[in-house]
Write a protein that holds these residues in place. Structure first.
Motif, PDB file in Angstrom:
ATOM      1  N   GLU A  23       0.920  -1.297   0.085  1.00  9.32           N
ATOM      2  CA  GLU A  23       0.092  -0.029   0.049  1.00  9.32           C
ATOM      3  C   GLU A  23       0.831   1.200   0.088  1.00  9.32           C
ATOM      4  N   ARG A  24       0.711   2.293  -0.726  1.00  4.89           N
ATOM      5  CA  ARG A  24       1.249   3.621  -1.096  1.00  4.89           C
ATOM      6  C   ARG A  24       0.471   4.545   0.107  1.00  4.89           C
ATOM      7  N   THR A  25       0.997   5.416   0.639  1.00  7.52           N
ATOM      8  CA  THR A  25       0.415   6.231   1.625  1.00  7.52           C
ATOM      9  C   THR A  25       0.595   7.716   1.038  1.00  7.52           C
ATOM     10  N   SER A  26       0.209   8.658   1.668  1.00  7.07           N
ATOM     11  CA  SER A  26       0.596  10.128   1.298  1.00  7.07           C
ATOM     12  C   SER A  26       2.053  10.215   1.589  1.00  7.07           C
ATOM     13  N   ILE A  27       2.507   9.720   2.371  1.00  8.87           N
ATOM     14  CA  ILE A  27       4.098   9.623   2.861  1.00  8.87           C
ATOM     15  C   ILE A  27       4.684   9.079   1.595  1.00  8.87           C
ATOM     16  N   THR A  28       4.215   8.208   1.331  1.00  6.23           N
ATOM     17  CA  THR A  28       5.000   7.365  -0.198  1.00  6.23           C
ATOM     18  C   THR A  28       5.052   8.337  -1.280  1.00  6.23           C
ATOM     19  N   TYR A  29       3.848   9.224  -1.456  1.00  6.59           N
ATOM     20  CA  TYR A  29       3.652  10.023  -2.668  1.00  6.59           C
ATOM     21  C   TYR A  29       4.410  11.192  -2.320  1.00  6.59           C
ATOM     22  N   ASN A  30       4.590  11.732  -1.320  1.00  7.37           N
ATOM     23  CA  ASN A  30       5.475  12.806  -0.824  1.00  7.37           C
ATOM     24  C   ASN A  30       6.829  12.660  -1.018  1.00  7.37           C
ATOM     25  N   ALA A  31       7.111  11.398  -0.612  1.00  7.22           N
ATOM     26  CA  ALA A  31       8.711  11.132  -0.836  1.00  7.22           C
ATOM     27  C   ALA A  31       9.087  10.975  -2.096  1.00  7.22           C
ATOM     28  N   ALA A  32       8.403  10.391  -3.098  1.00  8.69           N
ATOM     29  CA  ALA A  32       8.427  10.143  -4.538  1.00  8.69           C
ATOM     30  C   ALA A  32       8.451  11.717  -5.124  1.00  8.69           C
TER      31      ALA A  32
END
Length: 107
Positions: A88-97
Motif C-alpha cells: 500500500e502507498r500512503t501520502s508519505i510514499t507519494y510525498n517522498a517520491a
C-alpha cells in the motif's frame, strides 16, 4: 550515529535475535535519516534475499533515502515496485517520491 546503529544491526547475526521487518525497518530508517541511500538500498535488497517482508514503512524509508541522495530514478523505480509487490502507498510514499523527483529536477 548511523554507523553505530548499523554495526549493532549487523551484530544481531551472532545473537539469538532474529532480523525481521521491524529491525530491518529501523536500520533502513537510520540510513535514510543519515542520508545513506546506498546503505538503505542494500538493506532493502537484503530483506528480499532473506525473505523478510517489506512493508509500506520499508518502502517509504528507502524511497526517501534515495530522494535525499538525489537518486530520483531509483526512487521512482521503488515507488513502482510497491505496486508490483502489492504494498500500500500512503501520502508519505507519494510525498517522498515527489520530493525525490523535485530534487532531481524531474517535475
Amino acid at each position: 550515529q548511523w554507523v553505530q546503529a548499523l554495526q549493532l544491526f549487523r551484530e544481531m547475526a551472532g545473537s539469538r535475535v532474529e532480523k525481521d521487518t521491524i529491525t530491518f525497518n529501523a536500520a533502513v530508517s537510520v540510513c535514510e535519516k543519515g542520508e545513506q541511500w546506498v546503505q538503505a538500498l542494500q538493506l532493502f535488497r537484503e530483506m528480499a534475499g532473506s525473505r523478510v517482508e517489506r512493508n509500506t514503512i520499508t518502502f517509504n524509508a528507502v524511497v526517501s533515502a534515495c530522494g535525499k541522495g538525489e537518486q530520483w530514478m531509483q526512487a521512482v523505480q521503488l515507488f513502482r515496485e510497491m505496486a508490483d509487490d502489492s504494498v500500500e502507498r500512503t501520502s508519505i510514499t507519494y510525498n517522498a517520491a515527489v520530493s525525490a523527483c523535485e530534487k532531481g529536477w524531474e517535475w
